[in-house]
Design an enzyme around this catalytic site. Structure first.
Site, PDB file in Angstrom:
ATOM      1  N   TYR A   1     -18.071  17.854  -9.794  1.00 53.17           N
ATOM      2  CA  TYR A   1     -16.852  17.276 -10.373  1.00 53.17           C
ATOM      3  C   TYR A   1     -16.765  17.763 -11.812  1.00 53.17           C
ATOM      4  CZ  TYR A   1     -16.856  13.998  -6.426  1.00 53.17           C
ATOM      5  OH  TYR A   1     -16.829  13.455  -5.168  1.00 53.17           O
TER       6      TYR A   1
ATOM      7  N   PRO B   1      -8.535  10.524  -4.316  1.00 51.76           N
ATOM      8  CA  PRO B   1      -9.723  11.082  -3.654  1.00 51.76           C
ATOM      9  C   PRO B   1     -10.928  11.337  -4.567  1.00 51.76           C
ATOM     10  CG  PRO B   1      -8.002  12.746  -3.855  1.00 51.76           C
ATOM     11  CD  PRO B   1      -7.400  11.466  -4.326  1.00 51.76           C
TER      12      PRO B   1
END
Ligand code: RFL
Ligand code: PHB
Length: 397
Positions: free
Chosen positions: A202, A294
């Site tokens: 991420y 998400p």
């Protein structure tokens, strides 16, 4: 026609519920608007919590998942151009599994066919004719052009965010809570080895958020944050790959293998909850009741945990000798499900706020994100809380 439970929707929520009910000896019928090929063509989530893996194994659909799924003991967060690992197994003794929603759906469709439980695909104009009184009645147009109807004890609304079940509830009987985010995710699938085969990455960056994930050792799934006004045509591969790499740390960027995209789509980000999740004989589960952005990899997992709970409540209901719509077990479903839903909503909203570039964000907002990321990596307690949420919070049932 008559059955015990009519399930509207053959996404993961509907198919897992059908399988769990079948194994508990409860007859069910699934009504799906699209064809099986269409359902399998939708590319969505890819990361399963351990509890979701356990549910799928208990439902008898774990064989290929355990053989082909790729366990991740950690994830990584990039900020200020540096990659920091977050060791899930060491922090909380749990891991997650990379296995695509498409593959789960395929496994469930096969198990359903073998179970002999009926599924009607291409069911048009599904309508809830009754869900409040003595019986539940649902009707639809079949591919033969004829209107069919089924009577049941209960209806499970597993028909996603745009489905007919939640839309059938009078507005006065329901409260909804919503947050739309001012950006979307451009997702790209490519048949190239993933840049980070053992951990989802991420990335927080000045250019916006980016994510590196995978479906297999030879199939990569990447996302970049983009404006909501962007169209897929604005993102030819020649623009996508350099933009992805520019948002990553140098090591991950160097490991990205470029290749032609086999799928590309833009999804808006939204938080949404409808309360309650039960109306008479109708029970909502999965995206029909709630949406999460998400960023926490939670949408699919929440759909699975909803129906694991719903199957348990329905089995308890029948074990108590009830054939109609009233029992303590059924009455408890909504409150029990919503406790988990709100915990997951919070984590998904927080992770989204932490990692994305908001259009209105000023220097202070950016510094707050940086300080929060520093505090995450400066504190074992903060990383443990993250890992607990990411791998799935345990709820006593
Ligand atoms: P689904 O998967 O939407 O399935 C609902 C099913 O119901 C059918 N249906 C109807 N059937 C009969 N009559 C009607 N009137 C009907 N209306 C709808 C639909 O055809 C469909 O087959 O809901 P479910 O089962 O609750 O599962 C939820 C998950 O699919 C969802 O939470 C996640 O995929 C969310 N999501 C993602 N989650 C992640 O964790 N990571 C991701 O990367 C990710 N990407 C995504 C996503 C959801 C997306 N959309 C469009 C909602 C990307 C997208 C584009
Ligand atoms: C994916 O693999 O599609 C994926 C992984 C992690 C997320 C969201 C999507 O947080």
């Amino acid at each position: 026609m008559r059955t015990q439970v009519v399930i509207v929707g053959a996404g993961p929520a509907g198919l897992v519920l059908g399988q769990l009910l079948h194994r508990a000896g409860i007859a069910n019928l699934v009504l799906e608007r699209h064809t099986p090929d269409h359902v399998l063509s939708r590319i969505r989530a890819g990361i399963l919590e351990q509890t979701s893996v356990d549910t799928l194994v208990a439902a008898g659909v774990g064989a290929r998942l355990l053989a082909e799924g790729i366990p991740h003991d950690e994830l990584a967060i990039v900020h200020a151009g540096r990659k920091q690992p977050l060791d899930l197994t060491r922090l909380v003794g749990a891991r997650v599994m990379a296995y695509g929603q498409t593959e789960i759906t395929r496994d469930l469709m096969q198990a359903r066919e073998a179970s002999g439980q009926e599924t009607v695909y291409a069911a048009q104009g599904v309508r809830l004719d009754d869900w409040q009184d003595t019986a539940a009645v649902v009707s639809w147009h079949g591919s033969d052009g004829v209107r069919h109807s089924v009577e049941a004890d209960l209806i499970a609304g597993c028909d996603g965010f745009h489905g007919v079940c939640r839309a059938s509830i009078p507005a006065a009987a329901m409260r909804t809570f919503e947050r739309a985010y001012p950006f979307g995710w451009l997702g790209v699938m490519a048949d190239v080895p993933p840049a980070s085969p053992h951990a989802v990455v991420y990335a927080h960056s000045d250019r916006g958020f980016a994510l590196c994930s995978m479906r297999s050792r030879l199939r990569s799934r990447y996302y970049v944050q983009c404006p909501l006004s962007d169209r897929v045509e604005d993102w030819p591969d020649a623009r996508f790959w350099p933009e992805l790499k520019a948002r990553l740390d140098p090591e991950t960027a160097a490991a990205v293998v470029e290749g032609p995209s086999i799928e590309k789509s833009i999804a808006p980000l939204r938080s949404f909850v409808a309360e309650p999740m039960r109306f008479g004989r109708l029970f909502l589960a999965g995206d029909a009741a709630h949406i999460v952005p998400p960023t926490g990899a939670k949408g699919l997992n929440l759909a699975i945990s909803d129906v694991a709970l719903l199957a348990e409540c329905i089995a308890e209901h029948y074990a108590g000798g009830h054939s109609k719509g009233n029992s303590v077990a059924l009455a408890a479903y909504s409150d029990r499900a919503l406790r988990r839903v709100w915990a997951v909503e919070r984590f998904s909203w927080w992770a989204t706020s932490l990692l994305h570039r908001f259009p209105e964000m000023d220097g202070f907002g950016v510094r707050m994100q940086q300080a929060e990321l520093e505090s995450l990596f400066g504190s074992v307690a903060a990383r443990t809380a993250f890992a607990e949420n990411y791998t799935g919070i345990a709820f006593e049932s």
